[in-house]
Design a protein around this motif. Structure first.
Motif, PDB file in Angstrom:
ATOM      1  N   GLN A  19      28.993 139.574   3.020  1.00 52.02           N
ATOM      2  CA  GLN A  19      29.562 139.792   4.340  1.00 52.02           C
ATOM      3  C   GLN A  19      28.527 140.411   5.276  1.00 52.02           C
ATOM      4  OE1 GLN A  19      32.695 142.338   2.813  1.00 52.02           O
ATOM      5  NE2 GLN A  19      34.239 141.019   3.759  1.00 52.02           N
ATOM      6  N   THR A  21      28.051 143.162   8.464  1.00 58.50           N
ATOM      7  CA  THR A  21      28.688 144.438   8.794  1.00 58.50           C
ATOM      8  C   THR A  21      28.209 144.935  10.148  1.00 58.50           C
ATOM      9  OG1 THR A  21      29.004 146.747   8.075  1.00 58.50           O
ATOM     10  CG2 THR A  21      26.900 145.726   7.548  1.00 58.50           C
ATOM     11  N   GLU A  72      37.844 139.296   5.726  1.00 62.03           N
ATOM     12  CA  GLU A  72      37.285 140.239   6.700  1.00 62.03           C
ATOM     13  C   GLU A  72      38.114 141.519   6.741  1.00 62.03           C
ATOM     14  OE1 GLU A  72      35.040 137.248   9.777  1.00 62.03           O
ATOM     15  OE2 GLU A  72      37.075 137.846  10.298  1.00 62.03           O
ATOM     16  N   ASN A  97      34.399 150.109  11.437  1.00 59.47           N
ATOM     17  CA  ASN A  97      33.515 149.223  10.680  1.00 59.47           C
ATOM     18  C   ASN A  97      34.163 147.839  10.573  1.00 59.47           C
ATOM     19  OD1 ASN A  97      32.289 149.082   7.247  1.00 59.47           O
ATOM     20  ND2 ASN A  97      31.369 148.288   9.096  1.00 59.47           N
ATOM     21  N   ARG A  99      33.729 144.317   8.686  1.00 56.10           N
ATOM     22  CA  ARG A  99      33.096 143.512   7.656  1.00 56.10           C
ATOM     23  C   ARG A  99      33.510 142.058   7.900  1.00 56.10           C
ATOM     24  NH1 ARG A  99      29.878 146.327   3.847  1.00 56.10           N
ATOM     25  NH2 ARG A  99      29.962 148.493   4.547  1.00 56.10           N
ATOM     26  N   GLY A 162      31.199 142.837   0.848  1.00 53.31           N
ATOM     27  CA  GLY A 162      30.217 143.888   1.075  1.00 53.31           C
ATOM     28  C   GLY A 162      28.895 143.268   1.486  1.00 53.31           C
ATOM     29  N   TRP A 163      28.018 144.098   2.019  1.00 57.27           N
ATOM     30  CA  TRP A 163      26.686 143.643   2.425  1.00 57.27           C
ATOM     31  C   TRP A 163      25.704 143.976   1.316  1.00 57.27           C
ATOM     32  CZ3 TRP A 163      21.748 145.406   2.912  1.00 57.27           C
ATOM     33  CH2 TRP A 163      20.856 144.609   3.658  1.00 57.27           C
TER      34      TRP A 163
END
Length: 212
Positions: A19, A21, A72, A97, A99, A162-163
């Motif tokens: 993902q 962010t 997301e 935040n 995502r 997550g990144w």
């Protein structure tokens, strides 16, 4: 490099792409006053109430990209404000935040966030500032090196939530996947742990892949 393998916790499965962010800070301004004379002030914290209501009602998008479903999320992750227990606050902020799936760029993701909060921004009650961002990465499993890894993992793969540094390698044109022991659903929890059996499983998988 031929391929990059990121040792993120994936429960021993191939997790493809990652993902994107970004974080924004929504800030409200007011006027200080003694809380005994609250009508003489302008409460900045109260102005963020609508922002939190919008976040609570937000319906995140799900999108399938090359057989990987990315989910997301738009979440408040920090909030600040207040001067003292008897003072109407003149400043407050909430950090949000986002995502986002890797089919969005940073610019389109930021545009979406602005659209979500458009009512509050247009009213002039809050301002929005981008404080951090990083692009995501598409799955990229069609590349022969990545496809060979999927084959070595018995064809099991899914999206990475997550990144990760897969994004950096992908930007350089290097195929990359996430693969490691440990349940990602336990990340940042007090009971986060890694089963020894998964360490052995991932080690055996990588040995088999590298011996080809």
């Amino acid at each position: 490099a031929d391929v990059a393998i990121l040792g993120e916790p994936t429960s021993g499965l191939i997790e493809a792409g990652c993902q994107g962010t970004l974080r924004v800070r929504l800030t409200a301004a007011g006027v200080r006053a003694h809380s005994a004379r609250s009508w003489m002030g302008d409460n900045a914290i109260h102005k963020l109430g609508g922002v939190l209501t919008t976040l609570a009602a937000y319906q995140p998008r799900r999108v399938d990209i090359d057989g990987c479903e990315y989910r997301e999320g738009l979440s408040a992750v920090a909030i600040g404000g207040g001067v003292a227990g008897n003072v109407i606050p003149d400043a407050a902020h909430v950090d949000v935040n986002f995502r986002f799936a890797p089919d969005r760029s940073i610019d389109t993701a930021l545009a979406h966030v602005r659209e979500v909060f458009a009512e509050h921004l247009d009213s002039g009650l809050v301002t929005l500032e981008l404080t951090d961002s990083a692009a995501g990465a598409l799955p990229g499993l069609a590349h022969p090196a990545a496809a060979a890894l999927v084959e070595a993992a018995a064809g099991r793969f899914r999206a990475k939530y997550g990144w990760t540094d897969v994004s950096r390698f992908s930007a350089l044109g290097i195929p990359a996947v996430n693969l490691g022991p440990g349940d990602p659903s336990l990340a940042h929890r007090a009971d986060e742990r890694v089963p020894v059996s998964q360490i052995r499983e991932v080690t055996d998988l990588l040995r088999g892949y590298l011996s080809r």
